[in-house]
Structures are given as C-alpha cells and as structure tokens.
Motif scaffolding. Structure first.
Motif, short mmCIF file in Angstrom:
data_model
loop_
_atom_site.label_atom_id
_atom_site.label_comp_id
_atom_site.label_asym_id
_atom_site.label_seq_id
_atom_site.Cartn_x
_atom_site.Cartn_y
_atom_site.Cartn_z
N GLN A 33 10.39 9.07 3.49
CA GLN A 33 9.25 9.40 4.61
C GLN A 33 9.37 8.53 6.04
O GLN A 33 8.61 8.11 7.04
CB GLN A 33 7.71 8.35 3.97
N SER A 34 10.65 8.15 6.25
CA SER A 34 10.83 7.36 7.66
C SER A 34 10.43 6.16 7.34
O SER A 34 10.04 5.24 8.24
CB SER A 34 11.24 7.73 8.13
N VAL A 87 11.17 5.13 -6.73
CA VAL A 87 10.03 4.42 -5.19
C VAL A 87 11.06 4.60 -3.65
O VAL A 87 10.39 4.80 -2.48
CB VAL A 87 9.64 3.40 -5.85
N HIS A 88 12.35 3.54 -3.72
CA HIS A 88 13.03 3.70 -2.14
C HIS A 88 13.37 4.84 -1.53
O HIS A 88 12.68 5.09 -0.87
CB HIS A 88 13.99 2.39 -3.24
N ASN A 89 13.69 5.64 -2.78
CA ASN A 89 14.14 7.17 -2.53
C ASN A 89 12.78 7.84 -1.33
O ASN A 89 13.24 8.35 -0.69
CB ASN A 89 14.43 7.65 -3.52
N GLN A 138 0.60 -1.16 0.03
CA GLN A 138 0.23 -0.05 0.00
C GLN A 138 1.09 1.30 -0.40
O GLN A 138 1.37 2.18 -0.67
CB GLN A 138 -1.32 0.09 1.43
N ILE A 139 1.69 1.42 0.85
CA ILE A 139 2.85 2.29 0.30
C ILE A 139 3.43 2.63 -0.48
O ILE A 139 3.87 3.78 -1.05
CB ILE A 139 4.07 2.19 1.93
#
Length: 149
Positions: A50-51, A43-45, A24-25
């Motif tokens: 967003q921690s 996407v990973h960055n 979902q994130i």
C-alpha cells in the motif's frame, strides 16, 4: 467483528498510549483480512504494498501492543512465528484451528465439542476454566492431493 474506534481510543488513553496513524494502518490490515492469521512479516508486506512507509520494527511493536490491549489475539502454530487475529471477545470460546504441516495454511472451525470435556475437567479438578484452544495438525486438501500424485 467490527472494531469500535472510540472504544479502542479509550483503551489506548487508559494505558497512556496514542492511536497513531501507523497503529491505525496496522489495525486496518486486520480489519481487511479478518479471515487470515497474519504474522508481523505478513502485515509488513501488506502495508508495503500500500506504499506506506512503516518499518518492520514498528509493525512488531504495534502487534505486541494490540495484543497486550486484547485487540488482537496472539497465537503460536508451531512454525516459529507468532500470528495474530482480531480478538473476538463477543464469543465465550475462541474458534479452533486446523494447521497444515506442508503449506502452513490455517483453517478455522467453530464446532465447540470441548464443552462437555471442559465441564468434566473443571468438576474433577475443582478448577474454573475460562477458555481453551484446540489445534489440529495435518495436511490440507491441496497438500494431500500433491502428496498422492
């Protein structure tokens, strides 16, 4: 395009998958960045800013799954990285892309000038065309200015 979460959950259930919080994130990143063509690293960055503690491997697996379920469209712009965007199934043809060879910027355009050509090809080859993609490579306005200076 808005994502229908109940429809999405159904797609996952039909294939014996769960719509986990991590998935979902990752999906939320695309909802928040609908005008961008994001790689797994992009996407990973975003997720890391967003921690959220989601690993790159999880992002890769999630992107592949969302692509397989036709939630995301996977594209290759020739830069060695797959990029993804929300799959807009409401339109009969995908939009097309202008790709800058200098900075890698991707600009979408909606003009579908291929319809007539597509009809001629389909008729002459006795082939039913269901979709097409067009990519133009060149230099964006900013990079052209840099090259001229």
């Amino acid at each position: 395009m808005s994502i229908d979460l109940s429809n999405l959950r159904q797609k996952f259930r039909e294939r014996d998958y769960k719509l986990t919080p991590q998935r979902q994130i990752v999906l939320q990143v695309f909802i928040d960045n609908q005008d961008k063509h994001l790689s797994a690293e992009d996407v990973h960055n975003i997720v890391r800013q967003q921690s959220n503690d989601i690993g790159l491997a999880t992002v890769y697996r999630t992107l592949e799954l969302l692509s397989e379920l036709d939630v995301l469209q996977k594209m290759d712009f020739g830069d060695g990285r797959s990029r993804y965007e929300i799959n807009e199934t409401s339109t009969p043809h995908h939009h097309h892309h202008l790709i800058c060879l200098a900075c890698g910027k991707v600009i979408e355009f909606e003009d579908d000038l291929m319809d007539e050509l597509e009809n001629v090809i389909a008729k002459n080859s006795n082939f039913t065309i269901v979709d097409h993609q067009v990519k133009f490579y060149g230099y964006c306005q900013e990079c052209r200015k840099k090259r001229e200076d």
